[in-house]
Every structure is written in C-alpha cells, then in structure tokens.
Design an enzyme around this catalytic site. Structure first.
Site, mmCIF file in Angstrom:
data_model
loop_
_atom_site.group_PDB
_atom_site.id
_atom_site.type_symbol
_atom_site.label_atom_id
_atom_site.label_comp_id
_atom_site.label_asym_id
_atom_site.label_seq_id
_atom_site.Cartn_x
_atom_site.Cartn_y
_atom_site.Cartn_z
ATOM 1 N N LYS A 13 -9.087 -27.400 35.257
ATOM 2 C CA LYS A 13 -10.551 -27.202 35.316
ATOM 3 C C LYS A 13 -11.254 -27.821 34.113
ATOM 4 O O LYS A 13 -12.219 -28.543 34.263
ATOM 5 C CB LYS A 13 -10.923 -25.700 35.274
ATOM 6 N N ARG A 88 -15.241 -15.142 36.509
ATOM 7 C CA ARG A 88 -13.818 -14.882 36.754
ATOM 8 C C ARG A 88 -13.617 -13.604 37.543
ATOM 9 O O ARG A 88 -12.484 -13.249 37.849
ATOM 10 C CB ARG A 88 -13.087 -14.773 35.413
#
Ligand code: AMP
Length: 213
Positions: A13, A88
């Site tokens: 990422k 998250r």
C-alpha cells in the site's frame, strides 16, 4: 481525487501510495507514518501509541480519527489526497463518512498471507523521510541509503515475524470487513499484488485511469 489503499500489512500500500502521490501530485496521508513520526519525536501521542504498535495491535480509534481529522484540514489536502492505512476499522470508516469525506476510489491490494510473512523481513524504511524500500523487490540505489533524501534505512520493529502474524490476524479480523463496506458503496476495486513493484503499479494506475474515464 480522493483515493484509499486497503490491504494487509506489507501488501505494498505504502509503496503504491507514494508512486500515485507523485504522479497525480496529491499528498499521501499515512496514519502509520504519522504515528512513527510522533514516536521518533517522543511526543505524548508517540509514547501512548508505541505499546500498541510494537505488539502489532491497533491504536485506539479515537486517537487515529483525531489525527486524520486534523491532517485533512491542512491546505495541501484541498485538491485530493491518498489515505494509506486509514481507516482500519469500520468505526474509523464511519467517522470518515461523518466528517463528510467521500472517497472516490478504494483500491484493495491483495497478497496471500504466506507471501506477506516472507516479504516483510526485506522491508526497509528511511529514518528521515519515511520512504519505503524492499531489499529484493524495490531496492534503493545505494544499499542502506534513501534515494530521495540520503537518510539511513532501517527495519521496523513491528516487521519481525511474530508481530507480523499478529498484524495479519488484526487485518483479517478488523480491517478486511472494510472491503464489503466500500464494495456496497460501489467504490472498491481489487488489484492482485505482483512480485515486482512496477507490475503492481501498472495494475493500480489502470484502475485509477478507468475510474477517471
Ligand atoms: P502501518 O505503517 O500502516 O503498517 O501502521 C503501523 C502501525 O500503526 C499499525 O500496526 C497500528 O498499530 C498503527 N496504526 C496505523 N494506522 C492505524 C489506524 N488507522 N488505526 C489503528 N492503528 C493504526
């Protein structure tokens, strides 16, 4: 353009976010990088985050939501940004919605767990600017030195195998449900993480260009 990268720790990422950030000239906002910066400076935030990070756990939602809320108000975010490592958890995604932040595209980089564990040992970060490298897949030009700022490269304390396993567990348990969250809003695309960074970048940029039409 407002982009988000989802994916397991070590899926790539951060690396893709850095590349996309340079190409489209929009900042990358990484809660992990902001927390590491706070830890390096020894601020109260850094001290309280350290125990969670070192154990491979998530820092409490209220803390990271506060960091993001503050950061997104800065001037450089006006024309768009890339979120790397936030949200998250579902409550974090809901908080982002509540701030009125509407993501354009959410890119999930998919890499199987077995590959993640072996990859992580080769990951290196710059002490000065936080740029990410990999000794095999994305090496710096001079070993141990950052290409961008000549800073010293180091291995993250939470990249050791036991902590990586815990981080993967946390990812599947708390972060992966975000794929459904954004798929149901029609925002999700998935990219298969490739061995070579450039190959993953080609797939990532194709997904972005398709969205931009
Ligand atoms: P990263 O650099 O994205 O891998 O993040 C490193 C660590 O920082 C994670 O393992 C968490 O402990 C913490 N962290 C980063 N972003 C978040 C977030 N959005 N929510 C909770 N903890 C986070």
């Amino acid at each position: 353009m407002k982009l988000m990268f989802l994916g397991a720790p070590g899926a790539g990422k951060g690396t893709q976010a850095e590349i996309v950030s340079e190409k489209y000239n929009i900042p990358t906002i990484s809660t992990g990088a902001l927390l590491r910066e706070a830890m390096a400076k020894g601020t109260e935030l850094g001290k309280s985050a350290k125990s969670y990070i070192d154990a491979g756990n998530l820092v409490p939602d209220s803390v990271v939501i506060g960091i993001i809320e503050h950061r997104l108000k800065e001037d450089d975010c006006k024309d768009g940004f890339i979120l790397d490592g936030f949200p998250r958890t579902v409550p974090q995604a809901q908080a982002l919605d509540a701030m009125g932040v509407n993501m354009d595209l959410v890119i999930s980089i998919e890499v199987p767990d077995e590959k993640i564990v072996t990859r992580m040992g080769g990951r290196r970060l710059c002490k000065k600017c936080g740029s990410t490298y990999h000794i095999l897949y994305n090496p710096s030009e001079t070993e141990g030195k950052c290409d961008k700022c000549d800073g010293e490269l180091y291995t993250r304390a939470d990249d050791v195998p036991e902590v990586v396993k815990e981080r993967l567990h946390v990812y599947h348990d708390q972060t992966e449900p975000l794929k459904d969250y954004y798929a149901s809003k029609g925002k999700l695309v998935t990219v298969e993480g490739q061995e070579q960074v450039a190959d993953t970048t080609a797939l990532t940029l194709a997904a972005i260009e398709k969205f931009r039409g």
